[in-house]
Every structure is written in C-alpha cells, then in structure tokens.
Design an enzyme around this catalytic site. Structure first.
Site, PDB file in Angstrom:
ATOM      1  CB  SER B  11      -1.130  -0.036   1.226  1.00 36.19           C
ATOM      2  OG  SER B  11      -0.274   0.250   2.322  1.00 36.19           O
ATOM      3  CG  HIS B  38      -4.457  -1.602   0.545  1.00 37.18           C
ATOM      4  ND1 HIS B  38      -3.839  -1.507   1.778  1.00 37.18           N
ATOM      5  CD2 HIS B  38      -4.998  -2.874   0.124  1.00 37.18           C
ATOM      6  CE1 HIS B  38      -4.164  -2.703   2.237  1.00 37.18           C
ATOM      7  NE2 HIS B  38      -4.676  -3.637   1.084  1.00 37.18           N
ATOM      8  CG  ASP B 131      -4.833  -6.312   3.650  1.00 35.58           C
ATOM      9  OD1 ASP B 131      -4.884  -7.746   3.895  1.00 35.58           O
ATOM     10  OD2 ASP B 131      -5.085  -5.904   2.399  1.00 35.58           O
TER      11      ASP B 131
END
Lengths: 285, 186
Positions: B11, B38, B131
C-alpha cells in the site's frame, strides 16, 4: 469478515446447503460460483456461531431465517453513482440514443438497496428523460427491496459518493470547463444529525420494485427493455448460468437495446455473437 | 521448484517500488504477476496507465472469469477483491472490505496460495497497515515462497514488519535484491 482459506466450507456441506434450500424454497444456488458461495457460507456460519447441520435444520423450519440467510449470502454492495466511468457511458453513450423515443424502459437487475436506481433517476431527470422513463428494479431478496423502496440511506456510509455525484452530474469529463451547478437538495435531503440521506418523494414514487431471481428465466415486469443494468451480480454465478442470463437478457431487450455490466465483467464465448460491444456498453444485435 | 506465479501486495510507499520492479523486468519475462495494491478510494482510474509508463510487460485489470496468461501483469481493480480459480482463471467480487480494504491483500493471497500452491511466490512491499501478513503466512503454509521488502528501505514499514512477525519468511530483500531475485527466476 476474517480472511479465510478458500473452500473453508467443504464441498459436501455446500451441497447439503444447496439441496436443503432447493427442497424447501424456490431458491436454487446450484449454479453459483462455488468458491464465492463457500466464502459466503463460512461468513454465515461464523456470524450465526453455528454448524452447517444446525444451519440447514433452522432453514428448513424457519422461513424468515431462510430469507435472512439468502440476504447474507448474496453480496449487497451498491453505491450512489458507483464507478463514474460507467455513469459517463450511460450519460454520453446510452441515454442520448433514446432522444426520439416516446418511452424508455430501464431494468436494474439485482438492484440491492437501490442506490443505483436512484442514481439513474437523478441522471434521467437531469437529462430530461424522467417523464418518459419507466424504471424497473429487482432483487432476489425482499429485505433489500424494502430498503430500496424507502430511499433512505446512512449519511456516513454514503458521504464519499457525493463526490461521484459531482463527477457524473455536475462535470463533463470531455470538457473540463463545463460545470453545471446542481444542488444535492434537488434530489435528496441530507440530515447530518440523524445520519440520513433521504431521496425526494418524486424519485421514491417512480420506480417499480419487484422480487426476481435471475436464476429463473422469467420476466416479472411483462415488458421488454431499452436498457438493462446488471452490475456486479453475475460475478457470483458460474459460467453456464452467466451465459443463460445473457441469453435471457437478449430475449428481453428491444431491438438494439443496451446492456450494461460491471466495470470488470465481460461476456466470453459464443454469446458474444449476439451483442455488439463498444467500450463498456453491450448492444443487442 | 518451478515458480510460475508471483503475487505482490503493498500500500503506502509501494507504488514507486512496483514501478521500479516492472521497469527492470524484460519484455520476455514469462511468469504471471498479480498486483494487489491498496489505492486511495477516489483515485479509481489511471493507475494502470501510470504503472504502464515504465513497464516492459503488459499490465491489465482483469475481468471476472478472465483466463490467466503467462508474461502478463494483472492489477486488482479498484473496489473489487481479486480471486483465483482452479482452471486458471480469475474471479472478482464486491464482498465487504476486509480490514477496510478492497482489494484485500489477505484475501487475494489466501486464494492464490490455495490455487497455485508451491508454484507461487508472495511478496509484501511497503504499506501502512497489516493487510497481507496472514495471507503471506498462508502462502508459506501451502508450500509457496515468501519474500518481504526490507523494512529499513520501506517508506512505511507497518505492513512488512507485520508480515515478518507473522511468518518465518524465506527472504527479506531490498528492492534491488527483489529485482535480481526475479530476474534469476528466468
């Protein structure tokens, strides 16, 4: 929802669920994508803190619980003006084709809680097609349809989509200088204190909502359509069912009618011969 | 072991690294790369174009049930989860975000681990949440190879640190080392 290993719910349990539901209701999940059904069932089992054996017993004995389970299994994600690019395709690629029509029939297949339907109504109004449009919307689940009929949404969940409203309604992607000033209050009331966005009554009164299961090839609106919008619904079905539905849509579109799918859905195989595709838009041949 | 598939999660701070990796790989690179990154919710388009500028390999946002081909890069589309199916094709879903993320790196990694087993390499890059940590562990548990970008080099090290804490990863590498590693797979 926790991340889980694929097919955490074993195939025998999925079969048991499918057969049970088939036996005691009109629902048939046989042609749903197995992996996604498995993920949804695991979520249902975890949320209900139960086993598949207990779940199917409860489903057999309790109609309301069955309906609730169907709702939990189906994915009900929807947003006001989700994917502005898709709405630009509708605004500039599809709706202008209806300019000389006396009536325009639009069907939202798998409308969930209705945000897409209201987005369409707003766009129709802005483009002066509202009066001649018949807007139909359906979903497999009655509970989400009841919410859709109300047109009342949580403000905090939908606030970011006001940005999408601006992109679709106020701006023109092909002309950065163009800006139409449309107040939100023309279409909905925002009550920040009560955390509510409420669609205006003239919008709420317009669409016809009906229960419809795409697995069954029946037309519950008894009319053909100029545009069918079915976004991010068929991704939960297997390839065969997807193709049967594309055929069914084809039969229920007027000549040269339009079909709009989700941003990342497409037709594959022989069915493609029945439609012309331009960008995101499918058109009946 | 023959590694045919590479799945990369990241991300905040991963965009530059992914760009760097893709620009270093030759056009003839014959593995399949999946990117699960992301992105800011309002930046929904233009990502493929931005990544493509320096890439020698074609980058695609897959369609639901699209067949997986070698020598392509598939980027999880904004606002969809990306899954892999037996029969070598992909599936998308709009199920709930996981840890506030859609696409979820964990979900894609779990699905890839189950589908590709020991033909898979999982890589976690710079990022601002956890994540991917469980997903990387699952890749390892299913016989795949696990790589994490050296947290010392990461713009935001939350994601890589979490991955290293969760799994006994096979390699912790700088972005240059990741590139060399991938080039040697050829």
């Amino acid at each position: 929802m926790e991340a889980e290993e694929t097919l955490a719910v074993p195939i025998e349990e999925i079969q048991l669920f499918i057969e049970t539901v088939k036996g005691c209701s009109e629902y048939n999940f046989s042609d749903y994508s197995v992996k996604s059904l498995s993920r949804r069932l695991e979520k249902v089992l975890i949320d209900n803190k139960t086993t598949m054996a207990n779940l199917v017993t409860k489903i057999r004995n309790n109609k309301d619980f069955l309906e609730k389970t169907v709702r939990d299994i189906t994915v009900n994600t929807t947003e006001l003006f989700r994917d502005p690019k898709a709405w630009h395709a509708i605004k500039y690629g599809i709706l202008p084709q209806f300019k000389d029509y006396n009536t325009v029939n639009i069907w939202h297949a798998g409308c969930s809680t209705g945000q897409e339907v209201y987005s369409m109504l707003i766009l129709l109004y802005e483009m002066d097609f509202f009066h001649k449009a018949n807007v139909f919307a359906s979903d497999i689940n009655i509970q989400v349809l009841e919410e859709a009929k109300k047109g009342v949404y949580k403000y905090r969940f939908n606030i970011e989509y006001l940005d999408n409203f601006d992109k679709v309604i106020k701006e023109n992607p092909y002309n950065p200088d163009e800006h139409t000033d449309v107040p939100y209050s023309k279409y909905f009331d925002i009550n920040k204190v009560n955390d509510i966005i409420k669609m205006k009554q003239f919008l709420v009164a317009k669409p016809v909502f009906k229960k419809h299961d795409l697995v069954k090839p029946e037309n519950v609106f008894y009319t053909k359509f100029d545009l069918i919008v079915c976004r991010n619904v068929l991704i939960y079905f297997n390839f065969d069912l997807q193709n049967r539905i594309f055929d069914f849509f084809h039969d229920n579109l007027f000549d040269s009618g339009f079909l709009l799918l989700g941003m990342h859905e497409s037709m594959l195989g022989p069915i493609t011969a029945k439609y012309d595709k331009r960008g995101l838009i499918y058109r009946k041949k | 072991m023959i590694y045919r598939y590479i799945i990369i999660g990241g991300s905040a701070g991963s965009f530059q690294i992914v760009t760097k990796i893709l620009s270093a790989l030759p056009k003839s690179f014959n593995k399949t790369i999946f990117l699960c990154l992301h992105r800011l919710k309002h930046v929904r388009s233009g990502f493929v174009e931005a990544l493509s500028i320096k890439s020698n390999i074609q980058i695609l946002e897959p369609y639901d049930k699209e067949h997986i081909k070698p020598g392509k890069v598939y980027l999880a589309p904004a606002n969809y989860h990306m899954y892999f199916e037996l029969g070598n094709y992909m599936a998308l879903s709009t199920e709930e975000p996981v840890n506030h993320s859609r696409p979820s790196i964990d979900l894609s990694f779990f699905s890839a681990a189950f589908t590709f087993k020991n033909n898979l390499i999982g890589i976690i890059l710079s990022g601002a949440n956890k994540d991917g940590a469980l997903g990387l562990k699952n890749i390892k548990d299913n016989g795949g190879l696990t790589v994490v970008q050296d947290p010392a080099e990461c713009q935001v090290k939350t994601m890589t640190t979490a991955a290293i804490q969760t799994t006994k990863v096979d390699y912790i590498l700088t972005s240059d080392q990741i590139i060399n590693f991938l080039l040697k797979l050829e």
